[in-house]
Design a protein around this motif. Sequence first.
Motif, PDB file in Angstrom:
ATOM      1  N   ASN A  70       0.815  -1.223   0.000  1.00 34.16           N
ATOM      2  CA  ASN A  70       0.000   0.000   0.000  1.00 34.16           C
ATOM      3  C   ASN A  70       0.844   1.267   0.000  1.00 34.16           C
ATOM      4  O   ASN A  70       0.355   2.334  -0.362  1.00 34.16           O
ATOM      5  N   THR A  71       2.084   1.180   0.414  1.00 30.62           N
ATOM      6  CA  THR A  71       3.018   2.317   0.314  1.00 30.62           C
ATOM      7  C   THR A  71       4.426   1.779   0.053  1.00 30.62           C
ATOM      8  O   THR A  71       4.706   0.600   0.297  1.00 30.62           O
ATOM      9  N   GLY A  72       5.292   2.680  -0.361  1.00 28.44           N
ATOM     10  CA  GLY A  72       6.700   2.325  -0.490  1.00 28.44           C
ATOM     11  C   GLY A  72       7.323   2.088   0.878  1.00 28.44           C
ATOM     12  O   GLY A  72       8.155   1.195   1.051  1.00 28.44           O
ATOM     13  N   THR A  73       6.900   2.880   1.844  1.00 31.59           N
ATOM     14  CA  THR A  73       7.397   2.719   3.216  1.00 31.59           C
ATOM     15  C   THR A  73       7.170   1.283   3.688  1.00 31.59           C
ATOM     16  O   THR A  73       8.061   0.660   4.283  1.00 31.59           O
ATOM     17  N   ALA A  74       5.976   0.756   3.415  1.00 31.97           N
ATOM     18  CA  ALA A  74       5.644  -0.610   3.834  1.00 31.97           C
ATOM     19  C   ALA A  74       6.501  -1.633   3.088  1.00 31.97           C
ATOM     20  O   ALA A  74       6.992  -2.594   3.684  1.00 31.97           O
ATOM     21  N   THR A  97      17.979  11.673   2.589  1.00 35.20           N
ATOM     22  CA  THR A  97      16.993  10.910   1.830  1.00 35.20           C
ATOM     23  C   THR A  97      15.650  11.151   2.474  1.00 35.20           C
ATOM     24  O   THR A  97      15.554  11.692   3.576  1.00 35.20           O
ATOM     25  N   TYR A  98      14.597  10.759   1.781  1.00 30.97           N
ATOM     26  CA  TYR A  98      13.274  10.763   2.397  1.00 30.97           C
ATOM     27  C   TYR A  98      13.315   9.761   3.553  1.00 30.97           C
ATOM     28  O   TYR A  98      13.891   8.673   3.411  1.00 30.97           O
ATOM     29  N   TRP A  99      12.677  10.085   4.681  1.00 30.67           N
ATOM     30  CA  TRP A  99      12.774   9.217   5.875  1.00 30.67           C
ATOM     31  C   TRP A  99      12.345   7.781   5.611  1.00 30.67           C
ATOM     32  O   TRP A  99      12.797   6.852   6.279  1.00 30.67           O
ATOM     33  N   GLU A 168      17.772  -2.162  -2.359  1.00 31.61           N
ATOM     34  CA  GLU A 168      17.790  -0.947  -3.180  1.00 31.61           C
ATOM     35  C   GLU A 168      16.480  -0.195  -2.979  1.00 31.61           C
ATOM     36  O   GLU A 168      15.412  -0.751  -3.232  1.00 31.61           O
ATOM     37  N   ASP A 169      16.557   1.053  -2.549  1.00 31.44           N
ATOM     38  CA  ASP A 169      15.374   1.913  -2.515  1.00 31.44           C
ATOM     39  C   ASP A 169      15.316   2.613  -3.876  1.00 31.44           C
ATOM     40  O   ASP A 169      16.103   3.518  -4.171  1.00 31.44           O
ATOM     41  N   VAL A 170      14.387   2.148  -4.706  1.00 34.11           N
ATOM     42  CA  VAL A 170      14.316   2.610  -6.095  1.00 34.11           C
ATOM     43  C   VAL A 170      13.205   3.655  -6.280  1.00 34.11           C
ATOM     44  O   VAL A 170      12.790   3.952  -7.395  1.00 34.11           O
ATOM     45  N   SER A 171      12.744   4.239  -5.176  1.00 34.79           N
ATOM     46  CA  SER A 171      11.605   5.170  -5.242  1.00 34.79           C
ATOM     47  C   SER A 171      11.822   6.336  -6.201  1.00 34.79           C
ATOM     48  O   SER A 171      10.869   6.910  -6.712  1.00 34.79           O
ATOM     49  N   HIS A 172      13.083   6.718  -6.418  1.00 35.69           N
ATOM     50  CA  HIS A 172      13.369   7.861  -7.288  1.00 35.69           C
ATOM     51  C   HIS A 172      13.806   7.432  -8.682  1.00 35.69           C
ATOM     52  O   HIS A 172      14.119   8.298  -9.495  1.00 35.69           O
ATOM     53  N   ALA A 173      13.910   6.158  -8.934  1.00 40.41           N
ATOM     54  CA  ALA A 173      14.734   5.768 -10.087  1.00 40.41           C
ATOM     55  C   ALA A 173      14.201   4.596 -10.897  1.00 40.41           C
ATOM     56  O   ALA A 173      14.961   3.876 -11.539  1.00 40.41           O
ATOM     57  N   MET A 192      10.312  -0.012  -3.404  1.00 38.25           N
ATOM     58  CA  MET A 192      10.132   1.371  -3.858  1.00 38.25           C
ATOM     59  C   MET A 192       8.711   1.859  -3.690  1.00 38.25           C
ATOM     60  O   MET A 192       7.764   1.075  -3.589  1.00 38.25           O
ATOM     61  N   SER A 193       8.621   3.170  -3.682  1.00 37.29           N
ATOM     62  CA  SER A 193       7.345   3.864  -3.699  1.00 37.29           C
ATOM     63  C   SER A 193       6.933   4.106  -5.136  1.00 37.29           C
ATOM     64  O   SER A 193       7.775   4.381  -5.995  1.00 37.29           O
ATOM     65  N   ILE A 194       5.623   4.030  -5.384  1.00 37.61           N
ATOM     66  CA  ILE A 194       5.099   4.498  -6.669  1.00 37.61           C
ATOM     67  C   ILE A 194       3.911   5.442  -6.405  1.00 37.61           C
ATOM     68  O   ILE A 194       2.923   5.430  -7.130  1.00 37.61           O
ATOM     69  N   GLY A 197       3.579  11.257  -7.010  1.00 39.57           N
ATOM     70  CA  GLY A 197       4.627  12.189  -7.409  1.00 39.57           C
ATOM     71  C   GLY A 197       5.816  11.510  -8.054  1.00 39.57           C
ATOM     72  O   GLY A 197       6.598  12.138  -8.764  1.00 39.57           O
ATOM     73  N   LYS A 198       5.990  10.217  -7.800  1.00 39.58           N
ATOM     74  CA  LYS A 198       7.177   9.507  -8.282  1.00 39.58           C
ATOM     75  C   LYS A 198       7.117   9.344  -9.799  1.00 39.58           C
ATOM     76  O   LYS A 198       6.054   9.493 -10.410  1.00 39.58           O
ATOM     77  N   SER A 199       8.250   8.977 -10.389  1.00 36.38           N
ATOM     78  CA  SER A 199       8.247   8.960 -11.848  1.00 36.38           C
ATOM     79  C   SER A 199       7.410   7.804 -12.394  1.00 36.38           C
ATOM     80  O   SER A 199       6.870   7.900 -13.489  1.00 36.38           O
TER      81      SER A 199
HETATM   82  C1  LIG Z   1       8.658   8.339  -1.518  1.00 38.88           C
HETATM   83  C2  LIG Z   1       9.791   7.613  -0.908  1.00 38.88           C
HETATM   84  C3  LIG Z   1       9.654   6.501  -0.047  1.00 38.88           C
HETATM   85  C4  LIG Z   1       8.373   6.087   0.598  1.00 38.88           C
HETATM   86  O1  LIG Z   1       7.335   5.819  -0.173  1.00 38.88           O
HETATM   87  P1  LIG Z   1       5.812   6.071   0.177  1.00 38.88           P
HETATM   88  O2  LIG Z   1       5.108   5.381  -0.922  1.00 38.88           O
HETATM   89  O3  LIG Z   1       5.579   7.537   0.199  1.00 38.88           O
HETATM   90  O4  LIG Z   1       5.566   5.437   1.511  1.00 38.88           O
HETATM   91  C5  LIG Z   1      10.791   5.826   0.334  1.00 38.88           C
HETATM   92  N1  LIG Z   1      12.003   6.210  -0.059  1.00 38.88           N
HETATM   93  C6  LIG Z   1      12.190   7.286  -0.824  1.00 38.88           C
HETATM   94  C7  LIG Z   1      13.587   7.655  -1.219  1.00 38.88           C
HETATM   95  C8  LIG Z   1      11.101   8.052  -1.259  1.00 38.88           C
HETATM   96  O5  LIG Z   1      11.305   9.151  -1.992  1.00 38.88           O
END
Ligand SMILES: *Cc1c(COP(=O)(O)O)cnc(C)c1O
Length: 424
Positions: A70-74, A97-99, A168-173, A192-194, A197-199
Amino acid sequence: MSDLALLGGKKTLESVEEGDIFRWPIITPEDEEAVLAVLRRGAMSGTDVTRQFEEELCAYFNLPYVLCHNTGTAAIQAAMWACGVRRGDEVICQSMTYWGSALQVFSLGATVVFGEMDPSTLTLDPADVESRITDRTKAIIVVHYSAYPTDMDPIMEIAERRGIKVIEDVSHAQGGLYKGRLLGTIGHVGAMSIMSGKSLPCGEGGFLVTEDRQIYERSVSFGHYQRSFEVEDAELVPFQGMPLGGYKYRMHQLSSAVGRVQLKHYDERVEVIQKAMNYFWDELEDVPGIKAHRPPSESGSTMGGWYAAKGLYVAEELGGLPVARFCEAVNAEGGSFGLRPGANPLMHLHAVLNEADIYGDGKPTRIAFSDRDLRQGIGSLPVTETLPERCLSIPWFKHYRPEVIDAYVAAIRKVAHRADELCA
Ligand SMILES: *Cc1c(COP(=O)(O)O)cnc(C)c1O
């Protein structure tokens, strides 16, 4: 009177028709239809659309396992647990980085140690990582920050040698390459997050992708109680039917529906973004004070969808002009600049990482289960701590329209060439 708009001059971007060049995400009737179809079936809470999305993501990454969240955090938290992060353990991550790259570690009773960053890539410095490893280190979380691919070869070498997992946190990439390899497929797991706002945008959501069946099954058991009946691992089978994490992490199917449509068009949109952003940086090549944040073109590495595009700022080339003042002057040139100095606040200096006793342990959660005080105060990461002064957000163009991009370039060029007027 100065030419600079900030000092009363004419705005460079006064008459530029920028249209939807910055608009994101790109939503068409195809996305709308996909969402309506799920709504009309009343299938918001199922998993059938999500599983189709997972199959398509597996094909995209060419890996056998994807689990939507449900989220990238999860997804990142599940990946940590699946990589064996337990009470008292440590993970290594970068501080800028984003927390959501690391803070979830507290919920596992574990903690984070911040490694130094490379000031030209804004990613984890491989040369610094090894000295941070202890016998409690279970994972290195690399962030392909603002879409720049982390230098994975040395990090994987260290991790394999020391028996540590790499997340790998791929949320930006999403869609970015490291030496020709798709980001998210190099470490033991990509998470990763999608969010919108993400790409790669879906609404709210995230996922993890892996080749490792154990990591996949553990992630299923951690936050997907219904799907836990599908796991085969003897360590997990006795717990089927309830989530080991105590969390319910399945993706909302309206998000899965949007994600499917977005993924279908993703490579084509990324290509256009890369063309636009590379053009922007090529045009700025000879301008002092600002340097491209992108890998060399012959490296085989790319910036994917260029999420949260950044530039590197070199105050020394502009007579020491502070980055905040530079941004202010550029923003005054009109258009939708909104340049901001720096990037995400440094995690290692935040009170949540240093003072908060979140679970009532009688000491800060950061060190609640550590046998040493591993908090990192001011001065502990001298390179990282200069970065808020050494980078800035830059326009993130979604379409290749040279006449619009040229106007933005002209505004930046004008401010850079007249920086002395701002230093006075
Ligand atoms: C957005 C983001 C997340 C978290 O994703 P959510 O979907 O907002 O919970 C994790 N890491 C980075 C680097 C992000 O930018």
